[in-house]
Write a protein that holds these residues in place. Sequence first.
Motif, PDB file in Angstrom:
ATOM      1  N   ILE A  81      -4.792 -14.671   5.062  1.00  0.00           N
ATOM      2  CA  ILE A  81      -5.334 -14.029   3.858  1.00  0.00           C
ATOM      3  C   ILE A  81      -4.219 -13.750   2.855  1.00  0.00           C
ATOM      4  N   TYR A  82      -4.478 -14.097   1.602  1.00  0.00           N
ATOM      5  CA  TYR A  82      -3.549 -13.794   0.510  1.00  0.00           C
ATOM      6  C   TYR A  82      -4.186 -12.732  -0.377  1.00  0.00           C
ATOM      7  N   ALA A  83      -3.381 -11.795  -0.858  1.00  0.00           N
ATOM      8  CA  ALA A  83      -3.845 -10.822  -1.849  1.00  0.00           C
ATOM      9  C   ALA A  83      -3.149 -11.140  -3.161  1.00  0.00           C
ATOM     10  N   THR A  84      -3.880 -11.091  -4.270  1.00  0.00           N
ATOM     11  CA  THR A  84      -3.227 -11.330  -5.559  1.00  0.00           C
ATOM     12  C   THR A  84      -3.046  -9.998  -6.288  1.00  0.00           C
ATOM     13  N   ALA A  85      -1.912  -9.833  -6.923  1.00  0.00           N
ATOM     14  CA  ALA A  85      -1.652  -8.609  -7.681  1.00  0.00           C
ATOM     15  C   ALA A  85      -0.559  -8.867  -8.700  1.00  0.00           C
ATOM     16  N   ALA A  86      -0.726  -8.264  -9.861  1.00  0.00           N
ATOM     17  CA  ALA A  86       0.280  -8.406 -10.906  1.00  0.00           C
ATOM     18  C   ALA A  86       1.459  -7.487 -10.617  1.00  0.00           C
ATOM     19  N   ARG A  87       1.150  -6.348 -10.016  1.00  0.00           N
ATOM     20  CA  ARG A  87       2.194  -5.326  -9.819  1.00  0.00           C
ATOM     21  C   ARG A  87       2.817  -5.458  -8.434  1.00  0.00           C
ATOM     22  N   THR A  88       4.039  -4.964  -8.322  1.00  0.00           N
ATOM     23  CA  THR A  88       4.620  -4.864  -6.982  1.00  0.00           C
ATOM     24  C   THR A  88       4.178  -3.530  -6.402  1.00  0.00           C
ATOM     25  N   HIS A  89       3.812  -3.564  -5.158  1.00  0.00           N
ATOM     26  CA  HIS A  89       3.397  -2.338  -4.486  1.00  0.00           C
ATOM     27  C   HIS A  89       4.530  -1.907  -3.567  1.00  0.00           C
ATOM     28  N   ASP A  90       4.468  -0.684  -3.167  1.00  0.00           N
ATOM     29  CA  ASP A  90       5.532  -0.143  -2.329  1.00  0.00           C
ATOM     30  C   ASP A  90       5.347  -0.558  -0.885  1.00  0.00           C
ATOM     31  N   MET A  91       5.319  -1.887  -0.662  1.00  0.00           N
ATOM     32  CA  MET A  91       5.097  -2.331   0.703  1.00  0.00           C
ATOM     33  C   MET A  91       5.985  -3.522   0.995  1.00  0.00           C
ATOM     34  N   THR A  92       6.293  -3.700   2.265  1.00  0.00           N
ATOM     35  CA  THR A  92       7.020  -4.899   2.661  1.00  0.00           C
ATOM     36  C   THR A  92       6.018  -6.028   2.709  1.00  0.00           C
ATOM     37  N   ASN A  93       6.277  -7.058   1.963  1.00  0.00           N
ATOM     38  CA  ASN A  93       5.290  -8.130   1.863  1.00  0.00           C
ATOM     39  C   ASN A  93       5.975  -9.394   1.394  1.00  0.00           C
ATOM     40  N   THR A 124      -8.583  -1.504 -11.667  1.00  0.00           N
ATOM     41  CA  THR A 124      -7.574  -0.919 -10.786  1.00  0.00           C
ATOM     42  C   THR A 124      -6.979  -1.900  -9.778  1.00  0.00           C
ATOM     43  N   GLY A 125      -7.384  -3.160  -9.869  1.00  0.00           N
ATOM     44  CA  GLY A 125      -6.808  -4.148  -8.948  1.00  0.00           C
ATOM     45  C   GLY A 125      -7.205  -3.899  -7.500  1.00  0.00           C
ATOM     46  N   LEU A 126      -6.366  -4.338  -6.589  1.00  0.00           N
ATOM     47  CA  LEU A 126      -6.603  -4.109  -5.150  1.00  0.00           C
ATOM     48  C   LEU A 126      -5.876  -2.829  -4.739  1.00  0.00           C
ATOM     49  N   TYR A 127      -6.495  -2.056  -3.855  1.00  0.00           N
ATOM     50  CA  TYR A 127      -5.841  -0.843  -3.356  1.00  0.00           C
ATOM     51  C   TYR A 127      -4.822  -1.244  -2.275  1.00  0.00           C
ATOM     52  N   ASN A 128      -3.871  -0.335  -2.042  1.00  0.00           N
ATOM     53  CA  ASN A 128      -2.834  -0.626  -1.039  1.00  0.00           C
ATOM     54  C   ASN A 128      -3.398  -0.958   0.331  1.00  0.00           C
ATOM     55  N   ASP A 129      -4.438  -0.226   0.726  1.00  0.00           N
ATOM     56  CA  ASP A 129      -4.961  -0.504   2.071  1.00  0.00           C
ATOM     57  C   ASP A 129      -5.740  -1.814   2.107  1.00  0.00           C
ATOM     58  N   GLU A 130      -6.128  -2.331   0.954  1.00  0.00           N
ATOM     59  CA  GLU A 130      -6.758  -3.664   0.909  1.00  0.00           C
ATOM     60  C   GLU A 130      -5.667  -4.742   0.962  1.00  0.00           C
TER      61      GLU A 130
END
Length: 256
Positions: A81-93, A124-130
């Motif tokens: 599964i790939y998640a798309t997001a414009a922003r960087t989230h505070d996660m290792t990915n 709001t894009g995708l949430y962190n837990d998503e």
Amino acid sequence: MSCPVIILVEPQLVENIGMTARAMMNCALTELRIVNPRDPWPLGDVHHQRMMAASSGADDILQNAKLYATLPEALADLNYIYATAARTHDMTNRILTPRTALPEMAERIQGGQKVGVMFGRERTGLYNDEIAFANAKITIPLNPAFSSLNLAQAVLLVGYEWYQTQNNTPGSQLHMGHTRPATHEEYLYFYGRLEKALDERGFFVAEDMRPTMTRSLQNMLQRAEMTEQEVRTWHGVLSALIGQRRAPDAGENGDR
Ligand code: SAH
């Protein structure tokens, strides 16, 4: 070959669902999953019409779209599964560009995996837990000061890179209609007539310049990448200039 599944997570605007279907069809993507859209399905007449208008004829994708109440249900059968997001989230990915991600996806699919790409809500894009459900993240590199795309446009850019993995269109090609590129023999035959006509009219004033002039003229002709039709036209031009109606021995290659 099967293709990546596109998953819209809680899309808000029916127009974006329609435009997503259009973008998918443009890019030969067929499988759309929609998780808990803002407007409940089946859509009322007005919303349905707005979605269909925005899809511009990509009805098949919408008709075959599957609706899910929750994201885990929509992802259940996927292997990667790939998640798309414009922003960087505070996660290792692992963060990929579509240019890297889509060939990788194609390889996974070829290897028998079922692959999906998640897209988030307009506001709001995708949430962190998503995003945490994803094996990797895709960020489309754009102007850092303004990188957030419209939902359907983000699907289009991902879809575009998918299509490039499946497509062999040459980067540049000469479109020639019903003719074909001239052969070396056709060039040479024309050059021979040209040189003879020039010679007879005193073009080669100094004999020692002839090889240089010959090379230069031949080089120009070669670079023109003429079609067989164009060589015939030049035969016609030459014949007209030297007052001869038809190229000698030219047969089918004679002027028209
Ligand atoms: N305001 C939201 C943006 C939502 S845009 C935010 O700040 O996150 C709607 C969706 O389009 C996003 O959730 C993402 O799936 C996709 N998207 C938009 N711009 C993107 C980009 N530059 N790279 C990857 N996906 C993008």
